[in-house]
Design an enzyme around this catalytic site. Structure first.
Site, PDB file in Angstrom:
ATOM      1  N   ASP A   1      37.008  -0.402   4.300  1.00 23.51           N
ATOM      2  CA  ASP A   1      37.754  -1.362   5.121  1.00 23.51           C
ATOM      3  C   ASP A   1      36.903  -2.520   5.626  1.00 23.51           C
ATOM      4  OD1 ASP A   1      40.308  -0.242   5.062  1.00 23.51           O
ATOM      5  OD2 ASP A   1      39.685   1.330   6.445  1.00 23.51           O
TER       6      ASP A   1
ATOM      7  N   HIS B   1      32.136   7.159   8.067  1.00 24.13           N
ATOM      8  CA  HIS B   1      33.132   7.877   7.269  1.00 24.13           C
ATOM      9  C   HIS B   1      32.897   9.366   7.433  1.00 24.13           C
ATOM     10  CE1 HIS B   1      35.545   9.049   3.778  1.00 24.13           C
ATOM     11  NE2 HIS B   1      36.108   7.874   3.911  1.00 24.13           N
TER      12      HIS B   1
ATOM     13  N   HIS C   1      41.879   5.115  10.422  1.00 25.59           N
ATOM     14  CA  HIS C   1      42.076   5.370   8.987  1.00 25.59           C
ATOM     15  C   HIS C   1      42.343   4.014   8.322  1.00 25.59           C
ATOM     16  CE1 HIS C   1      42.973   7.551   5.428  1.00 25.59           C
ATOM     17  NE2 HIS C   1      44.137   8.083   5.727  1.00 25.59           N
TER      18      HIS C   1
HETATM   19  N1  ACO Z   1      30.510   2.775  15.202  1.00 27.35           N
HETATM   20  C1  ACO Z   1      29.631   3.335  16.078  1.00 27.35           C
HETATM   21  N2  ACO Z   1      29.358   4.654  16.135  1.00 27.35           N
HETATM   22  C2  ACO Z   1      30.021   5.450  15.276  1.00 27.35           C
HETATM   23  C3  ACO Z   1      30.937   4.945  14.340  1.00 27.35           C
HETATM   24  C4  ACO Z   1      31.179   3.535  14.317  1.00 27.35           C
HETATM   25  N3  ACO Z   1      32.021   3.007  13.464  1.00 27.35           N
HETATM   26  N4  ACO Z   1      31.449   5.971  13.611  1.00 27.35           N
HETATM   27  C5  ACO Z   1      30.856   7.071  14.075  1.00 27.35           C
HETATM   28  N5  ACO Z   1      29.990   6.768  15.072  1.00 27.35           N
HETATM   29  C6  ACO Z   1      29.118   7.690  15.809  1.00 27.35           C
HETATM   30  C7  ACO Z   1      29.883   8.542  16.793  1.00 27.35           C
HETATM   31  O1  ACO Z   1      29.930   7.946  18.078  1.00 27.35           O
HETATM   32  C8  ACO Z   1      29.080   9.818  16.767  1.00 27.35           C
HETATM   33  O2  ACO Z   1      27.930   9.634  17.536  1.00 27.35           O
HETATM   34  P1  ACO Z   1      27.298  10.867  18.401  1.00 27.35           P
HETATM   35  O3  ACO Z   1      26.831  11.854  17.361  1.00 27.35           O
HETATM   36  O4  ACO Z   1      26.218  10.263  19.215  1.00 27.35           O
HETATM   37  O5  ACO Z   1      28.429  11.396  19.244  1.00 27.35           O
HETATM   38  C9  ACO Z   1      28.638   9.943  15.308  1.00 27.35           C
HETATM   39  O6  ACO Z   1      28.582   8.599  14.827  1.00 27.35           O
HETATM   40  C10 ACO Z   1      29.580  10.774  14.446  1.00 27.35           C
HETATM   41  O7  ACO Z   1      30.904  10.231  14.596  1.00 27.35           O
HETATM   42  P2  ACO Z   1      32.232  11.094  14.494  1.00 27.35           P
HETATM   43  O8  ACO Z   1      33.306  10.391  15.232  1.00 27.35           O
HETATM   44  O9  ACO Z   1      31.940  12.525  14.829  1.00 27.35           O
HETATM   45  O10 ACO Z   1      32.495  11.016  12.932  1.00 27.35           O
HETATM   46  P3  ACO Z   1      33.861  11.364  12.213  1.00 27.35           P
HETATM   47  O11 ACO Z   1      33.510  11.854  10.869  1.00 27.35           O
HETATM   48  O12 ACO Z   1      34.717  12.228  13.060  1.00 27.35           O
HETATM   49  O13 ACO Z   1      34.587   9.927  12.122  1.00 27.35           O
HETATM   50  C11 ACO Z   1      35.403   7.861  11.378  1.00 27.35           C
HETATM   51  C12 ACO Z   1      34.731   9.185  10.977  1.00 27.35           C
HETATM   52  C13 ACO Z   1      36.709   8.130  12.114  1.00 27.35           C
HETATM   53  C14 ACO Z   1      35.708   7.062  10.107  1.00 27.35           C
HETATM   54  C15 ACO Z   1      34.404   7.078  12.302  1.00 27.35           C
HETATM   55  O14 ACO Z   1      33.215   6.792  11.607  1.00 27.35           O
HETATM   56  C16 ACO Z   1      35.030   5.769  12.834  1.00 27.35           C
HETATM   57  O15 ACO Z   1      35.724   5.801  13.858  1.00 27.35           O
HETATM   58  N6  ACO Z   1      34.772   4.601  12.139  1.00 27.35           N
HETATM   59  C17 ACO Z   1      35.377   3.363  12.562  1.00 27.35           C
HETATM   60  C18 ACO Z   1      36.806   3.273  12.047  1.00 27.35           C
HETATM   61  C19 ACO Z   1      36.875   3.051  10.545  1.00 27.35           C
HETATM   62  O16 ACO Z   1      36.205   2.181  10.001  1.00 27.35           O
HETATM   63  N7  ACO Z   1      37.760   3.823   9.879  1.00 27.35           N
HETATM   64  C20 ACO Z   1      38.012   3.672   8.457  1.00 27.35           C
HETATM   65  C21 ACO Z   1      37.453   4.831   7.689  1.00 27.35           C
HETATM   66  S1  ACO Z   1      37.761   4.584   5.945  1.00 27.35           S
HETATM   67  C22 ACO Z   1      39.374   5.018   5.792  1.00 27.35           C
HETATM   68  O17 ACO Z   1      39.923   5.790   6.517  1.00 27.35           O
HETATM   69  C23 ACO Z   1      40.134   4.390   4.716  1.00 27.35           C
END
Ligand code: ACO
Length: 423
Positions: A358, A302, A261
């Protein structure tokens, strides 16, 4: 086509037809069908838990609006304090209202001396600023016994002012403590962002650069609210059992702390430093893809945005203005290269992974001189106005009750206790 959905319970033949408004299927239909039936939805992927008139977000189109105003217009023409007023009251203030609001916030910036002397001075010298901030917010609530009268509007309004006004003071205090620097008292002749920068950086004589002051204010605007994200959901969840708002804000800040987050901006900087040079970007992207979800491109992706996060676009623009003052952050080239390659790569395109808020904010914070560990603290300052606006909306919403989801129990069946010598 009728705007209704009919569900049939094949076990009993009973059927219920419900109206669909704004793409929302009312869960009451399930209760009507069978009160012992529950919807299983881990991480609330498909669940709307409240009605809200504060922030509109269209993740597919990359649209963000506060109370109907596009974030791009607010970032260009408004100030953080004006936006905080808007979030809390629903309308932009007129000149007299804005003067009064600024005056009220400014006259609440100081904290009780014991907060610092007895409380903050007790932390270990290398305590993480975010851990200190979270505990300081909860501790602050103990100075205001009236804070628990949440049903009383005048008490609520007082706590709202205190929380918004004192967050920068607490944040700067936590940083100065961890850097071994003496506390700088608020300067009520300065604007909200200039006062914060002054409390952070003043050693001897210090003058806030107006370009950095404006950049800080815009960053505060962009981070003020983002509807039902993890931290806001915690704010509403804690608030729903009716404790004082300081306790709820401390909980929301704790949720924000996590690397998935608000803690992601800290992780982005670590990631860029780990990559080190532009030519190593393709190798890093390959590691992320081969990691199959284990390794993530921090600052990308996201839950709601499946398009470019509009806040990231604005931040990218401010970065150039900040770098004119501070000099270019050398990590920017690595970030730009990462973005360029990721946006063309099938893995990221297919999953609709774009830079989020971010991705670029940490580069600006670092250029201004903020230590990496303080990045999430900078996020928590403005998000406080969003948390409180959402908390207030929840308290006044007659449909809201104490938040209490159900579970699917998958543990052992009943069994008899075994005395220790028989285990
Ligand atoms: N890098 C690589 N792969 C990713 C990323 C990433 N940053 N984010 C998602 N994916 C992939 C997952 O591995 C998944 O792949 P799959 O379908 O083959 O299993 C797919 O994309 C969907 O990902 P989920 O984890 O199901 O997506 P979710 O909506 O649950 O997660 C989150 C959202 C937590 C923001 C995720 O994108 C992440 O971890 N990003 C990196 C951390 C980040 O930047 N957080 C800040 C968000 S903005 C904020 O909170 C202010």
């Amino acid at each position: 086509m009728p705007d209704t959905i009919t569900i049939i319970d094949d076990r009993t033949g009973k059927q219920v037809t419900v109206p669909i408004t704004d793409n929302i299927f009312p869960a009451t239909a399930v209760r009507e069908l069978d009160p012992s039936l529950f919807i299983y939805d881990p991480a609330y992927m498909q669940t709307a838990a409240c009605q809200s008139a504060i922030t509109y977000l269209d993740g597919e189109a990359g649209i963000l609006r506060y109370r109907g105003y596009p974030i791009e217009q607010l970032a260009e023409h408004s100030t953080y304090l004006e936006v905080a007023y808007l979030l809390l009251n629903g309308e932009l203030p007129n000149p007299a209202q804005l003067d009064q609001w600024k005056n009220d916030v400014t006259s609440h910036t100081f904290i009780h001396e014991n907060m610092r002397k007895r409380f903050v001075d007790g932390f270990h010298y290398d305590a993480h600023p975010m851990g200190m901030l979270i505990s300081s917010i909860a501790a602050l609530g103990t100075f205001y016994n009236d804070a628990k009268h949440i049903e009383d509007k005048s008490s609520r309004d007082k706590q709202i002012l205190r929380l918004i006004a004192k967050m920068p003071t607490l944040a700067a205090m936590c940083y100065r403590f961890s850097a071994g620097l003496p506390f700088v008292y608020p300067d009520n002749n300065l604007s909200f962002p200039a006062n914060f920068l002054n409390m952070m950086w003043k050693i001897g004589s210090y003058e806030v650069d107006p370009r950095l002051e404006r950049a800080m204010d815009v960053l505060f605007i962009l981070h003020a609210d983002h509807e039902q994200n993890c931290g806001t959901h915690v704010m509403r969840g804690i608030g729903s059992s009716h404790p004082d708002p300081y306790s709820a804000v401390a909980g929301a800040a704790a949720a924000l702390y996590g690397p998935l987050h608000g803690g992601a901006n800290e992780e982005v900087l670590k990631m860029l430093a780990e990559i080190g040079t532009k030519d190593r970007v393709p190798g890093f992207i390959k590691e992320v893809k081969d990691g199959k979800g284990e390794k993530r491109l921090m600052g990308f992706g996201h839950r709601v945005y499946k398009n470019y996060d509009p806040r990231a676009r604005i931040i990218k623009k401010i970065a150039d203005e900040v770098f004119e003052v501070t000099g270019r952050n050398p990590l920017l080239d690595i970030a730009l290269e990462l973005e360029r390659i990721a946006l063309q790569d099938d893995y990221f395109v297919k999953r609709k992974l774009y830079p989020n808020v971010d991705f670029y904010s940490g580069l600006i914070y670092q250029a201004i001189g903020m230590p990496t560990a303080a990045f999430t603290v900078l996020f928590a300052i403005p998000r406080t106005s969003g948390w409180i606006a959402q908390w207030q909306e929840m308290l006044l919403d007659p449909e809201q009750k104490i938040a209490r989801p159900r579970q699917v129990y998958v543990g052992p069946e009943e069994r008899n206790f075994l005395p220790i010598e028989e285990r």
